[in-house]
Scaffold this active site. Structure first.
Site, PDB file in Angstrom:
ATOM      1  N   GLY A   1     -55.811  10.819  39.975  1.00  0.00           N
ATOM      2  CA  GLY A   1     -56.415  11.518  41.104  1.00  0.00           C
ATOM      3  C   GLY A   1     -55.624  11.583  42.386  1.00  0.00           C
TER       4      GLY A   1
ATOM      5  N   GLY B   1     -51.548  11.998  36.826  1.00  0.00           N
ATOM      6  CA  GLY B   1     -50.988  13.223  36.270  1.00  0.00           C
ATOM      7  C   GLY B   1     -50.270  13.997  37.352  1.00  0.00           C
ATOM      8  N   ARG B   2     -51.069  14.634  38.223  1.00  0.00           N
ATOM      9  CA  ARG B   2     -50.530  15.540  39.246  1.00  0.00           C
ATOM     10  C   ARG B   2     -49.429  14.910  40.089  1.00  0.00           C
ATOM     11  NH1 ARG B   2     -53.797  19.540  41.655  1.00  0.00           N
ATOM     12  NH2 ARG B   2     -55.582  18.307  40.965  1.00  0.00           N
TER      13      ARG B   2
ATOM     14  N   ARG C   1     -54.652  28.175  39.521  1.00  0.00           N
ATOM     15  CA  ARG C   1     -55.210  27.267  40.541  1.00  0.00           C
ATOM     16  C   ARG C   1     -55.724  27.984  41.800  1.00  0.00           C
ATOM     17  NH1 ARG C   1     -53.203  23.515  42.881  1.00  0.00           N
ATOM     18  NH2 ARG C   1     -55.002  22.176  42.621  1.00  0.00           N
TER      19      ARG C   1
ATOM     20  N   TYR D   1     -59.590  27.342  42.228  1.00  0.00           N
ATOM     21  CA  TYR D   1     -59.965  26.296  43.200  1.00  0.00           C
ATOM     22  C   TYR D   1     -59.639  26.687  44.632  1.00  0.00           C
ATOM     23  CZ  TYR D   1     -58.994  23.800  38.787  1.00  0.00           C
ATOM     24  OH  TYR D   1     -58.907  23.410  37.468  1.00  0.00           O
TER      25      TYR D   1
ATOM     26  N   CYS E   1     -56.201  42.536  36.680  1.00  0.00           N
ATOM     27  CA  CYS E   1     -57.251  43.395  37.246  1.00  0.00           C
ATOM     28  C   CYS E   1     -58.454  42.613  37.748  1.00  0.00           C
ATOM     29  CB  CYS E   1     -57.649  44.418  36.206  1.00  0.00           C
ATOM     30  SG  CYS E   1     -56.243  45.456  35.800  1.00  0.00           S
ATOM     31  N   GLU E   2     -58.212  41.735  38.682  1.00  0.00           N
ATOM     32  CA  GLU E   2     -59.295  41.014  39.350  1.00  0.00           C
ATOM     33  C   GLU E   2     -58.834  40.729  40.775  1.00  0.00           C
ATOM     34  OE1 GLU E   2     -61.349  37.810  37.666  1.00  0.00           O
ATOM     35  OE2 GLU E   2     -60.843  38.344  35.602  1.00  0.00           O
TER      36      GLU E   2
ATOM     37  N   TYR F   1     -50.917  21.201  36.138  1.00  0.00           N
ATOM     38  CA  TYR F   1     -52.023  22.156  35.962  1.00  0.00           C
ATOM     39  C   TYR F   1     -51.550  23.591  36.178  1.00  0.00           C
ATOM     40  CZ  TYR F   1     -54.342  17.676  36.271  1.00  0.00           C
ATOM     41  OH  TYR F   1     -54.682  16.363  36.064  1.00  0.00           O
TER      42      TYR F   1
HETATM   43  N1  LLP Z   1     -57.793  10.649  34.044  1.00  0.00           N
HETATM   44  C1  LLP Z   1     -58.868  11.409  33.782  1.00  0.00           C
HETATM   45  C2  LLP Z   1     -59.954  10.838  33.013  1.00  0.00           C
HETATM   46  C3  LLP Z   1     -58.920  12.728  34.265  1.00  0.00           C
HETATM   47  O1  LLP Z   1     -59.983  13.469  34.016  1.00  0.00           O
HETATM   48  C4  LLP Z   1     -57.838  13.245  35.017  1.00  0.00           C
HETATM   49  C5  LLP Z   1     -57.853  14.627  35.534  1.00  0.00           C
HETATM   50  C6  LLP Z   1     -56.722  12.420  35.238  1.00  0.00           C
HETATM   51  C7  LLP Z   1     -56.737  11.110  34.749  1.00  0.00           C
HETATM   52  C8  LLP Z   1     -55.504  12.874  35.997  1.00  0.00           C
HETATM   53  O2  LLP Z   1     -55.810  13.190  37.310  1.00  0.00           O
HETATM   54  P1  LLP Z   1     -54.627  13.551  38.337  1.00  0.00           P
HETATM   55  O3  LLP Z   1     -53.845  12.291  38.573  1.00  0.00           O
HETATM   56  O4  LLP Z   1     -53.793  14.608  37.720  1.00  0.00           O
HETATM   57  O5  LLP Z   1     -55.335  14.028  39.524  1.00  0.00           O
HETATM   58  N2  LLP Z   1     -57.022  21.499  36.882  1.00  0.00           N
HETATM   59  C9  LLP Z   1     -57.305  20.825  38.133  1.00  0.00           C
HETATM   60  C10 LLP Z   1     -57.263  19.324  37.992  1.00  0.00           C
HETATM   61  C11 LLP Z   1     -58.183  18.772  36.943  1.00  0.00           C
HETATM   62  C12 LLP Z   1     -58.105  17.283  36.783  1.00  0.00           C
HETATM   63  C13 LLP Z   1     -58.939  16.805  35.672  1.00  0.00           C
HETATM   64  N3  LLP Z   1     -58.863  15.415  35.354  1.00  0.00           N
HETATM   65  C14 LLP Z   1     -56.351  21.329  39.192  1.00  0.00           C
HETATM   66  O6  LLP Z   1     -55.517  22.193  38.905  1.00  0.00           O
HETATM   67  O7  LLP Z   1     -56.443  20.913  40.340  1.00  0.00           O
END
Ligand code: LLP
Length: 442
Positions: free
Chosen positions: A264, A300-301, A337, A341, A369-370, A398
């Site tokens: 997160g 992740g991000r 994105r 969002y 087309c949106e 993402y």
């Molecule tokens: N662990 C779990 C259980 C998760 O659901 C997620 C992300 C992560 C770890 C990794 O989170 P991060 O460190 O990447 O924030 N598509 C959206 C983001 C969706 C995230 C979903 N879960 C976007 O483009 O902002």
């Protein structure tokens, strides 16, 4: 008094120069244009075409080391499980695997991709609200490190499957701490009304039940409160609640040996203040330092987002009485994105001359087309000409993983930059692939 500004008010946008300055892996060369780790993006676009995703391996590696380094500096022995969903390219998975990371997966497909990339099963955590029987079976037969269970229903399913095959599942209960992470509604996951995790008030009783269930070995707790989180307070709140629960469970004589702190950590898309790994480490330490638990996290991000750009070309610039529309060959089907969002991404001309030319407000859109197929509104950009190239920044997380073929647009190519060289890690999808698997009804 000035009217309050929205967080994405164009008046507060960082300049092109500020965006580049804050991302040392990018720089403009007067002749070659924008470089990613010293490789000209023009050279890649000339060879591979656009739209194309380009990733900096060095940036991913450096970020992994910065994150683990900050944890070590805080005295935390943390196990990093890269959240595969952010970017599931095999090159990315192999890079983090080689750094010693495990993986956080959310589907059988991600599990298999992680294994294929060489990540040992023991270092894989499986999260998600709806793992099918088939997927749980796969997780059990691979013998993965941990399954994060999200409901009583899933626990019963897993117990039945594991005991029927004579296996034992190492389980963490993912707890919903009822904390608002203050992020976009669609990516907040830790509020009581979100579909994720076991309600906080039910978690202790379910943990006790799990300890008595065949085929289940409860090893600890997990939580994840959302994504693109830009403050540390929600983490502190969530971790405090999880620590309380660890004490309560141990008070009942139950064994709790691990805590998975989720992912997160947000990134500064608009050069805004964002929490550092050291800040997150301090929040973890504050809550868990004297609990004697194995700590894990699932970023992740933060690891991959800044390391990628989406390279696109200008198709045409449409003049209107309002502001011009810069129409790119990349669209919402590539990078969803902004449409999904209202996410803000930096957009930088590849040409060094364009980057310093007089700028004015423009909308940057794709050909889909949106009206939602809009990357930016009232963005201060130079008057770019058709065929000029731009880089959409911070597209490593993402991005490609969320692409679709909407409007019969093939998936874009992906390119890897490492040690001054570049290579294609995913070919542009051939147009025929769009109908290859279709059949006319018999
Ligand atoms: N662990 C779990 C259980 C998760 O659901 C997620 C992300 C992560 C770890 C990794 O989170 P991060 O460190 O990447 O924030 N598509 C959206 C983001 C969706 C995230 C979903 N879960 C976007 O483009 O902002």
């Amino acid at each position: 008094m000035a009217a309050p500004t929205s967080p994405n008010d164009p008046a507060t946008d960082p300049s092109i120069q500020d965006l580049i300055a804050a991302r040392p892996w990018l720089k403009h060369d007067a002749m070659a244009g924008l470089l990613l780790d010293d490789v000209p993006l023009n050279r890649i676009a000339d060879a591979v075409g656009t739209p194309t995703w380009v990733y900096s391996a060095a940036t991913m590696r450096a970020r992994y080391r910065a994150l683990t380094g900050a944890m070590a500096d805080a005295g935390l022995d943390i196990h990093v499980h890269y959240a595969v969903k952010a970017n599931d390219s095999r090159a990315v998975l192999a890079l983090f695997g080689a750094e010693g990371a495990g993986a956080d997966v959310v589907s059988g497909g991600e599990l298999l991709k992680a294994r294929l990339a060489g990540i040992p099963a023991a270092r894989i955590i499986y999260s998600g609200v709806g793992k099918s029987e088939q997927e749980l079976h796969l997780a059990l037969s691979e013998g993965i490190g941990q399954i994060n269970v999200e409901s009583a229903e899933e626990l019963a399913m897993l117990s039945a499957l594991a005991s029927a095959t004579g296996r034992t599942a190492r389980v963490a209960l993912r707890v919903n701490p009822d904390v608002d992470a203050g992020t976009n509604d669609k990516i907040a996951t830790g509020r009581a009304t979100d579909k994720f995790g076991i309600p906080y008030a039910d978690a202790a009783a379910l943990y006790a039940r799990a300890a008595a269930m065949p085929g289940i070995e409860p090893v600890g707790l997990a939580t994840h409160i959302g994504s693109q989180i830009l403050g540390l307070a929600p983490y502190r709140d969530a971790f405090a609640r999880i620590a309380d629960l660890v004490h309560a469970l141990r008070g009942q004589g139950l064994r709790v040996s691990s805590v998975d702190c989720g992912g997160g950590l947000g990134i500064p898309y608009r050069n805004e203040p964002a929490p550092s790994p050291a800040g997150l480490a301090a929040a973890m330490k504050g809550a868990f330092h004297n609990l004697d638990v194995r700590l894990a996290m699932e970023p992740g991000r933060w690891l991959v987002g800044p390391a990628g750009v989406l390279l696109a070309s200008v198709v045409l610039v449409k003049q209107t009485p309002f502001e011009p529309f810069i129409v790119l060959d990349a669209a919402m089907n590539d990078l969803v994105r902004p449409a999904m969002y209202e996410a803000w991404h930096g957009i930088v001309p590849v040409s060094a001359t364009d980057a310093v030319a007089p700028a004015g407000p423009a909308s940057v859109v794709g050909p889909v087309c949106e009206s939602g197929d809009t990357f930016a509104r009232s963005r201060s950009l130079p008057r770019v000409a058709p065929n000029a190239r731009v880089a959409i920044l911070d597209a490593g997380a993402y991005g490609a993983v969320m692409s679709s073929t909407y409007n019969a647009r093939p998936l874009a190519a992906e390119v890897w930059v490492d040690d001054g060289r570049w290579s294609v890690i995913r070919d542009r999808q051939p147009i025929e692939a769009l109908w290859e698997q279709e059949r006319l009804p018999t």
